[in-house]
Structures are given as C-alpha cells and as structure tokens.
Design a protein around this motif. Structure first.
Motif: not given
Length: 96
Positions: A39, A42-43, A48-49, A53-54, A81, A84-85, A89
C-alpha cells in the motif's frame, strides 16, 4: 524531506513494527504491518491502491488501532492518503 526519504521511513517503520509484533507472541502474529507494504505507493502518493493492497488492508483491519498507536506508524496510518486508500478499498476508517 523528499518523497524517497518518506518512503524509506515508512518501510523502516513497517519492518520495525513487524519485528515488534512477532516478538510479542502468538496473538501478535495476526497483526503484520508488512502485509501493508504493497500500500506504500497509494499512501505516499495518493495513487489508486492495488488489489493486493486492498486485500492486505482487509486482512489487517482488526490491527489498525494497534498500528495507529505505534509512534513509528501512527502518522502514516492516519494520514489523508491512508484514509483515501481505505475508502477506495471499501474498508472502514478505524475509530480508536
């Protein structure tokens, strides 16, 4: 601080957390911040993750409050962030 230095700090913090958690015993084995290393893009950048990551976020969801309380990880876990991630997810933002 450059973006590369920030990423390096996050990686070091995640590795440190993994060592601390693994040293804590059997219950800590389920909390593995290392699973969240996918992740980092994304972080740190808000991109976009990935699906990996999700998946990692979902498997570590019960550990978020533990990660937030860790001084080495807290500011990353609760960053805009990171939120947002989590949202991208479909993972709820923890209330600690």
């Amino acid at each position: 601080m450059t973006k590369q230095q920030q990423v390096g700090m996050v990686v070091c913090a995640l590795l440190l957390l993994v060592v601390v958690l693994l040293a804590g015993g059997a219950s800590a084995a389920t909390c593995n911040a290392g699973q969240l290393s996918v992740c980092l893009p994304a972080i740190t950048s808000g991109s976009k993750p990935s699906s990996g990551c999700c998946s990692g976020l979902k498997s570590q969801q019960g550990c978020f409050c533990q990660f937030v309380k860790n001084p080495a990880l807290g500011r990353y876990v609760s960053s805009p962030n990171a939120r947002k991630t989590l949202a991208a997810c479909g993972v709820a933002v923890p209330r600690c």
